[in-house]
Motif scaffolding. Structure first.
Motif, PDB file in Angstrom:
ATOM      1  N   LEU A 135       0.827  -1.205   0.000  1.00  0.00           N
ATOM      2  CA  LEU A 135       0.000   0.000   0.000  1.00  0.00           C
ATOM      3  C   LEU A 135       0.864   1.260   0.000  1.00  0.00           C
ATOM      4  O   LEU A 135       0.505   2.255  -0.642  1.00  0.00           O
ATOM      5  N   VAL A 136       1.981   1.226   0.723  1.00  0.00           N
ATOM      6  CA  VAL A 136       2.853   2.405   0.746  1.00  0.00           C
ATOM      7  C   VAL A 136       3.415   2.670  -0.645  1.00  0.00           C
ATOM      8  O   VAL A 136       3.399   3.821  -1.137  1.00  0.00           O
ATOM      9  N   LEU A 137       3.907   1.637  -1.295  1.00  0.00           N
ATOM     10  CA  LEU A 137       4.440   1.815  -2.647  1.00  0.00           C
ATOM     11  C   LEU A 137       3.348   2.256  -3.613  1.00  0.00           C
ATOM     12  O   LEU A 137       3.576   3.128  -4.475  1.00  0.00           O
ATOM     13  N   ALA A 138       2.152   1.661  -3.470  1.00  0.00           N
ATOM     14  CA  ALA A 138       1.048   2.061  -4.348  1.00  0.00           C
ATOM     15  C   ALA A 138       0.651   3.508  -4.100  1.00  0.00           C
ATOM     16  O   ALA A 138       0.326   4.255  -5.045  1.00  0.00           O
ATOM     17  N   SER A 139       0.686   3.952  -2.830  1.00  0.00           N
ATOM     18  CA  SER A 139       0.331   5.341  -2.512  1.00  0.00           C
ATOM     19  C   SER A 139       1.351   6.306  -3.092  1.00  0.00           C
ATOM     20  O   SER A 139       0.987   7.350  -3.667  1.00  0.00           O
ATOM     21  N   VAL A 140       2.639   5.962  -2.926  1.00  0.00           N
ATOM     22  CA  VAL A 140       3.684   6.832  -3.494  1.00  0.00           C
ATOM     23  C   VAL A 140       3.537   6.927  -5.003  1.00  0.00           C
ATOM     24  O   VAL A 140       3.638   8.014  -5.596  1.00  0.00           O
ATOM     25  N   ALA A 141       3.271   5.789  -5.633  1.00  0.00           N
ATOM     26  CA  ALA A 141       3.094   5.794  -7.086  1.00  0.00           C
ATOM     27  C   ALA A 141       1.865   6.611  -7.486  1.00  0.00           C
ATOM     28  O   ALA A 141       1.886   7.358  -8.471  1.00  0.00           O
ATOM     29  N   ALA A 142       0.773   6.462  -6.710  1.00  0.00           N
ATOM     30  CA  ALA A 142      -0.455   7.190  -7.038  1.00  0.00           C
ATOM     31  C   ALA A 142      -0.238   8.701  -6.928  1.00  0.00           C
ATOM     32  O   ALA A 142      -0.686   9.478  -7.800  1.00  0.00           O
ATOM     33  N   VAL A 143       0.442   9.141  -5.853  1.00  0.00           N
ATOM     34  CA  VAL A 143       0.694  10.569  -5.685  1.00  0.00           C
ATOM     35  C   VAL A 143       1.611  11.073  -6.799  1.00  0.00           C
ATOM     36  O   VAL A 143       1.404  12.171  -7.356  1.00  0.00           O
ATOM     37  N   SER A 144       2.608  10.287  -7.156  1.00  0.00           N
ATOM     38  CA  SER A 144       3.524  10.701  -8.225  1.00  0.00           C
ATOM     39  C   SER A 144       2.794  10.828  -9.554  1.00  0.00           C
ATOM     40  O   SER A 144       3.002  11.790 -10.314  1.00  0.00           O
ATOM     41  N   VAL A 145       1.922   9.850  -9.837  1.00  0.00           N
ATOM     42  CA  VAL A 145       1.155   9.899 -11.096  1.00  0.00           C
ATOM     43  C   VAL A 145       0.213  11.089 -11.091  1.00  0.00           C
ATOM     44  O   VAL A 145       0.064  11.802 -12.106  1.00  0.00           O
ATOM     45  N   GLN A 146      -0.435  11.317  -9.945  1.00  0.00           N
ATOM     46  CA  GLN A 146      -1.352  12.465  -9.867  1.00  0.00           C
ATOM     47  C   GLN A 146      -0.598  13.772 -10.076  1.00  0.00           C
ATOM     48  O   GLN A 146      -1.048  14.649 -10.834  1.00  0.00           O
ATOM     49  N   ARG A 147       0.569  13.906  -9.424  1.00  0.00           N
ATOM     50  CA  ARG A 147       1.343  15.127  -9.566  1.00  0.00           C
ATOM     51  C   ARG A 147       1.777  15.328 -11.026  1.00  0.00           C
ATOM     52  O   ARG A 147       1.701  16.431 -11.571  1.00  0.00           O
ATOM     53  N   GLN A 148       2.222  14.237 -11.662  1.00  0.00           N
ATOM     54  CA  GLN A 148       2.677  14.330 -13.045  1.00  0.00           C
ATOM     55  C   GLN A 148       1.528  14.698 -13.976  1.00  0.00           C
ATOM     56  O   GLN A 148       1.677  15.541 -14.877  1.00  0.00           O
ATOM     57  N   ASP A 149       0.365  14.084 -13.764  1.00  0.00           N
ATOM     58  CA  ASP A 149      -0.788  14.379 -14.635  1.00  0.00           C
ATOM     59  C   ASP A 149      -1.229  15.827 -14.484  1.00  0.00           C
ATOM     60  O   ASP A 149      -1.523  16.518 -15.488  1.00  0.00           O
ATOM     61  N   LEU A 150      -1.311  16.307 -13.237  1.00  0.00           N
ATOM     62  CA  LEU A 150      -1.735  17.691 -13.029  1.00  0.00           C
ATOM     63  C   LEU A 150      -0.700  18.669 -13.577  1.00  0.00           C
ATOM     64  O   LEU A 150      -1.054  19.723 -14.138  1.00  0.00           O
ATOM     65  N   THR A 151       0.587  18.319 -13.412  1.00  0.00           N
ATOM     66  CA  THR A 151       1.641  19.175 -13.960  1.00  0.00           C
ATOM     67  C   THR A 151       1.557  19.223 -15.486  1.00  0.00           C
ATOM     68  O   THR A 151       1.719  20.289 -16.107  1.00  0.00           O
ATOM     69  N   ASP A 152       1.334  18.081 -16.118  1.00  0.00           N
ATOM     70  CA  ASP A 152       1.193  18.048 -17.572  1.00  0.00           C
ATOM     71  C   ASP A 152      -0.003  18.879 -18.031  1.00  0.00           C
ATOM     72  O   ASP A 152       0.061  19.560 -19.066  1.00  0.00           O
ATOM     73  N   SER A 153      -1.097  18.788 -17.263  1.00  0.00           N
ATOM     74  CA  SER A 153      -2.273  19.602 -17.628  1.00  0.00           C
ATOM     75  C   SER A 153      -1.960  21.096 -17.541  1.00  0.00           C
ATOM     76  O   SER A 153      -2.343  21.882 -18.424  1.00  0.00           O
ATOM     77  N   ALA A 154      -1.256  21.497 -16.476  1.00  0.00           N
ATOM     78  CA  ALA A 154      -0.881  22.910 -16.347  1.00  0.00           C
ATOM     79  C   ALA A 154       0.059  23.323 -17.472  1.00  0.00           C
ATOM     80  O   ALA A 154      -0.039  24.451 -18.009  1.00  0.00           O
ATOM     81  N   ALA A 155       0.965  22.422 -17.861  1.00  0.00           N
ATOM     82  CA  ALA A 155       1.892  22.738 -18.948  1.00  0.00           C
ATOM     83  C   ALA A 155       1.150  22.901 -20.272  1.00  0.00           C
ATOM     84  O   ALA A 155       1.516  23.756 -21.101  1.00  0.00           O
ATOM     85  N   LEU A 156       0.111  22.078 -20.500  1.00  0.00           N
ATOM     86  CA  LEU A 156      -0.671  22.214 -21.740  1.00  0.00           C
ATOM     87  C   LEU A 156      -1.384  23.561 -21.792  1.00  0.00           C
ATOM     88  O   LEU A 156      -1.460  24.203 -22.847  1.00  0.00           O
ATOM     89  N   VAL A 157      -1.929  23.965 -20.633  1.00  0.00           N
ATOM     90  CA  VAL A 157      -2.582  25.283 -20.589  1.00  0.00           C
ATOM     91  C   VAL A 157      -1.568  26.382 -20.866  1.00  0.00           C
ATOM     92  O   VAL A 157      -1.816  27.331 -21.638  1.00  0.00           O
ATOM     93  N   ALA A 158      -0.392  26.275 -20.219  1.00  0.00           N
ATOM     94  CA  ALA A 158       0.654  27.288 -20.441  1.00  0.00           C
ATOM     95  C   ALA A 158       1.095  27.291 -21.893  1.00  0.00           C
ATOM     96  O   ALA A 158       1.325  28.363 -22.497  1.00  0.00           O
TER      97      ALA A 158
END
Length: 457
Positions: free
Chosen positions: A27-50
């Motif tokens: 669960l810890v590894l899955a949580s770290v991966a989930a947060v990393s994926v979420q951060r990357q997806d949101l960052t990519d979305s912000a980059a597309l807007v920019a």
């Protein structure tokens, strides 16, 4: 043993802890991966807007319109205050949103786009930004940089991290408790077996373990343990009966010897008669003790070792030696073939002697012995027949039990303690064969048939 040591824990506790420890790192590894994926997806979305805003501003510049009220200040048209813009030329920043630093936020994209992460681009703020550079494309060497704030990204990932920090331990604890509960239910039949087993203090009590319904491992365990208890009870009954019968048989000759001596002390008689009677009873006692020792040695020997024979025996030699001994009745021998068996010479001699003694004891006039070879079964067949009263069909298997004698044989004159046939069958079984009693039809009498496997040599 320390209560903190896992070896001192119950199976339920160890199961729950093991399940929790196995799940926690996953669960810890899955949580770290989930947060990393979420951060990357949101960052990519912000980059597309920019990137979209930078392209829009670059098109306006290429068409001769800056989209601003003056030449030095730009305003993000799609992101409000969350997006900051820069126009960078060969000599540095030409125009920028209010509050931006004077340095370019992103490197020259050349003919494509450039992307970088920057921090503290506005005086007095420490927010992170994703900066995207897009060339104007009018040959002037200018490019537009759009910097999108990642404050919402950090807030979203922070919320997710806090949620997982609470949820993961809760899930691990829940799984541990669930495993503990399920293990307790699964082990409940085992605990009932343990409690019942602890109440069985001696063999022969008749108490049996409760067998749970179903066809799982616990049910098989309970069934196997009950079968073991049945065997132990049967063995205990057999031992008690053996001790009782042996005590009775041993008491008879001892009591007879004592009686003879007491009578002679009160009224002395012929010393020769007394000596003959005492020797007869002593011989009877010796035969009984020898038979008991033979059975005791066999019972104490491992069954596999009893069957390990590496000596090849010529069966006819053993039978001829025993039939030549003097007996009350005539013994005839018929031989067909020369069978050889792997066995123990002394044990086979005991087999033949006991069968001959039994037949001689009950015969009216003769005893017939035959030795043949059954080629189809690959066995040597030894038959000892007498012309006595025979054995009732219902008793033909029971007479091989220890201390069993038929009513007609329960006299001192008949001799024997009911051990000869038991020893004979034990010898045959130790040699991998069979011993049965048959009717000597059409003539009266009994017919004992021993079949022994032929030697492979």
């Amino acid at each position: 043993m320390s209560p903190l040591s896992p070896t001192g824990w119950s199976v339920r506790v160890r199961t729950g802890v093991a399940a929790a420890l196995a799940l926690a790192p996953v669960l810890v590894l899955a949580s770290v991966a989930a947060v990393s994926v979420q951060r990357q997806d949101l960052t990519d979305s912000a980059a597309l807007v920019a990137e979209e805003q930078a392209r829009t501003q670059a098109r306006d510049l290429a068409q001769g319109s800056t989209g601003t009220s003056n030449d030095s200040e730009l305003d993000g048209s799609l992101g409000g205050e969350e997006t900051l813009l820069q126009v960078v030329g060969p000599d540095g920043v030409i125009a920028a949103s209010a509050g931006l630093t004077d340095s370019a936020l992103a490197p020259d994209p050349g003919t494509g786009i450039s992307r970088t992460m920057v921090r503290a681009v506005v005086e007095g703020e420490a927010d992170r930004f994703v900066a995207v550079g897009v060339t104007v494309g009018d040959g002037s060497g200018r490019y537009v940089v759009a910097a999108r704030s990642l404050e919402t990204v950090d807030e979203a990932t922070g919320s997710t991290t806090r949620l997982l920090a609470i949820g993961v331990p809760a899930v691990v604890l829940l799984v541990g408790l669930l495993s503990w509960t399920l293990a307790g239910r699964a082990l409940a039949p085992v605990e009932r077996l343990r409690r019942t087993a602890s109440e069985i203090t001696h063999t022969g009590s008749g108490t049996r373990l409760p067998e749970p319904p179903g066809d799982d491992e616990v049910a098989h365990l309970a069934s196997t343990l009950n079968q073991m208890l049945d065997r132990l009870d049967a063995s205990a009954r057999s031992q008690r009966q053996f001790v009782a019968d042996a005590s009775h048989e041993l008491r008879s000759p001892v009591a007879t010897i004592r009686t003879l001596l007491e009578v002679d002390a009160q009224a002395p008689g012929d010393p020769d008669d007394l000596r003959a009677d005492l020797l007869g009873e002593a011989a009877r006692l010796e035969r009984l003790v020898r038979a008991l020792l033979s059975l005791a040695r066999r019972d104490a020997t491992d069954p596999q070792r009893r069957r390990d024979h590496d000596q090849e025996i010529r069966l006819v030699d053993v039978v001829e030696t025993e039939t030549r001994r003097p007996r009350r009745h005539q013994v005839t021998l018929e031989v067909a073939g020369d069978p050889r068996v792997a066995g123990d010479n002394q044990a086979l001699a005991t087999l033949v002697t006991n069968l001959l003694d039994n037949a001689d004891r009950h015969a009216r006039s003769r005893v017939a012995v035959s030795v043949t070879v059954d080629v189809s079964r690959r066995t040597a067949e030894l038959v000892v027949a007498d012309d006595g009263p025979g054995v009732p069909e219902a008793e033909r298997d029971r007479i091989f039990d220890r201390f069993v004698r038929l009513d007609e044989a329960r006299t001192r004159d008949a001799g024997g303690a009911g051990l000869g046939l038991a020893i004979a069958r034990a010898v045959v079984e130790d040699h991998g064969g069979t011993l049965v009693c048959e009717a000597a039809a059409p003539a009266p009498g009994a017919r004992f048939v021993a079949r022994l496997p032929l030697s492979d040599a």
